[in-house]
Design an enzyme around this catalytic site. Structure first.
Site, mmCIF file in Angstrom:
data_model
loop_
_atom_site.group_PDB
_atom_site.id
_atom_site.type_symbol
_atom_site.label_atom_id
_atom_site.label_comp_id
_atom_site.label_asym_id
_atom_site.label_seq_id
_atom_site.Cartn_x
_atom_site.Cartn_y
_atom_site.Cartn_z
ATOM 1 N N GLU A 110 0.867 -1.098 0.202
ATOM 2 C CA GLU A 110 0.035 -0.157 0.033
ATOM 3 C C GLU A 110 0.903 1.209 0.123
ATOM 4 O O GLU A 110 1.683 1.547 0.837
ATOM 5 C CB GLU A 110 -1.150 0.032 1.214
ATOM 6 N N CYS B 106 -2.663 8.729 2.372
ATOM 7 C CA CYS B 106 -2.239 8.201 1.035
ATOM 8 C C CYS B 106 -3.296 8.866 0.163
ATOM 9 O O CYS B 106 -3.183 8.608 -1.247
ATOM 10 C CB CYS B 106 -2.131 6.681 0.960
#
Length: 473
Positions: free
Chosen positions: A247, A281
């Site tokens: 990720e 993110c």
């Protein structure tokens, strides 16, 4: 010196001072481990996995996780203060993180109970007559989890909770900036009855130690949350057969498509852009607005941004805290200055408030090739771009090598669906910001933004194998 959370008789390699990202004060100390500690941890975890007689039953795992959730519920304020102090996320948002983490532990239990296996539909051909087949779930092997700083408790729960639930021995390496929340959760699991060897934590004393942990042939699954540069490098060095999930980050696009109500969209976009000072993110980074309304939107967003209270994360009234390191303030400042020098209009912000805090900033029409337009800012900055053609705006949004979550605000469902179909993203929010997430949702970065699917149920699937039994009678 603090204790290591691994099964080893070796003394710690050293000690790490954990400092507040806001004012640099010491808030804790943790022991560090070296290559020898990694060897002990991996040896213990692998031997445990290879001895099926020592595996924890599903009822045992459920009992441990239930007790862990109860312990967390009794320590919400303590866990919140720890997360806020070491990570810099404001107290109110850190409390939400803690509540999400508790819910995540419950979700591990619910997923474990609801996915015992499946029936395989054989017996429908002459060759399979008289046979039945079904699968049951088994752990994939030793899990090594490397985590990030920006959600110091909830990310750990997302990586460690599924490992415990699926019966995998797990070794977790927290970010060196924020190890305290991780160690608190590991201690809670041990207090809840999980034997130490089933969940070990190591704060590595250097990059070489961390790489040794990840690339060992005894690792069955590697879970990584962090920068793309590091994630892809480590993936390339995994041992044959090791599974992984990565990720990384993105530069989330948001589209305003007429008709929309300006007053209704500013608040959510501000939250999605300045939450945790933009250190998420899927933070709102690029907002595409009809050219005739771009300036009005940028001004309205700037009014909201400039009113946000920037301050110490432990203060319950703080809305935006510090960046994780002083060097990040320097980087964000340099990127903003570069964009302004190249022609972007600075609508608000654009200045350091201290060595650790940067003002919530709005830029209007920065150049398409500027760093703020092409790279993940990971700071309190929202860029606004005017567009005349929606398809052209979608093409601009899609031209980056990263793709994660996106959003569209519109009262026209057909236009919203045009964005949904046209944008490169794994998830699109309609009339909400791009950073919305619930822990049951799939969470997947595309292209350079990651590999595999996060979210607790999906991680539990990754950490398990379907083992089939075929019976002939």
């Amino acid at each position: 010196m603090p204790d290591l959370r691994i099964v080893s008789e070796l003394p710690p390699a050293g000690e790490l001072v954990v400092a507040s990202p806001y004012d640099g004060r010491e808030i804790g100390r943790v022991a560090t481990g070296n290559a020898e500690h990694v060897e002990d941890a991996l040896g213990t975890a692998h031997a445990l996995f290879r001895d099926r007689r020592r595996w924890l039953s599903i009822p045992e795992r459920i009992d441990i996780l239930s007790k862990a959730a109860h312990l967390m519920e009794s320590r919400i304020d303590e866990l919140t203060l720890t997360a806020a102090s070491e990570g810099g996320k404001p107290y109110a948002d850190s409390k939400v993180e803690v509540l999400r983490a508790i819910d995540g532990v419950h979700l591990c239990i619910e997923t474990l109970r609801g996915h015992p296996g499946s029936v395989v539909p054989i017996g429908t051909t002459p060759a399979t007559t008289g046979r039945v087949a079904f699968t049951q779930r088994e752990p994939v092997g030793v899990v090594v989890a490397v985590s990030a700083f920006n959600h110091p408790l909830n990310l750990i729960v997302h990586q460690v909770g599924p490992a415990v639930a699926t019966g995998c021995p797990v070794i977790v390496k927290p970010a060196e900036d924020t190890p305290l929340s991780c160690l608190a959760f590991v201690d809670i699991l041990h207090e809840a009855g999980l034997p130490v060897e089933w969940c070990q934590a190591i704060v590595a004393d250097g990059i070489d130690t961390a790489e040794k942990l990840v690339t060992d042939s005894r690792v069955g699954f590697f879970s990584f949350i962090g920068s793309a540069k590091v994630g892809w490098m480590l993936r390339a060095r995994l041992a044959p057969g090791a599974r992984c999930a990565l990720e990384h980050g993105g530069a989330a696009p948001v589209f305003l498509v007429e008709p929309f109500d300006l007053e209704d969209v500013v608040g959510p976009i501000a939250k999605g852009g300045y939450y945790h000072a933009g250190q998420v993110c899927v933070s709102v980074q690029r907002v595409f607005v009809p050219a005739s309304m771009a300036q009005a939107f940028a001004v309205a967003l700037a009014e909201t941004a400039s009113a946000l209270k920037v301050g110490p994360p432990e203060d319950e009234s703080t809305e935006v805290g510090p960046l994780i390191r002083m060097g990040e303030v320097d980087r964000v400042a340099a990127w903003v200055d570069e964009a302004v020098d190249a022609g972007a209009r600075l609508v608000t912000g654009g200045k350091r408030l201290s060595d650790t805090c940067y003002a919530p900033t709005v830029l209007l029409d920065p150049p398409r090739d500027a760093k703020v337009s092409t790279l993940e800012v990971f700071g309190p900055l929202v860029c606004v771009y005017g567009y005349d053609d929606l398809d052209a705006a979608l093409a601009q949004a899609n031209e980056l090598p990263v793709a994660f979550q996106a959003a569209v605000f519109s009262q026209d469902i057909d236009k919203a669906m045009q964005v949904y179909r046209g944008v490169d993203a794994s998830a699109v929010m309609v009339n909400d910001h791009s950073a919305f997430r619930d822990d049951v949702m799939p969470f997947a970065g595309l292209r350079e933004s990651g590999l595999g699917v996060g979210g607790i149920p999906y991680t539990m699937e990754d950490m398990s194998i379907d083992k089939m039994l075929v019976i002939k009678s």
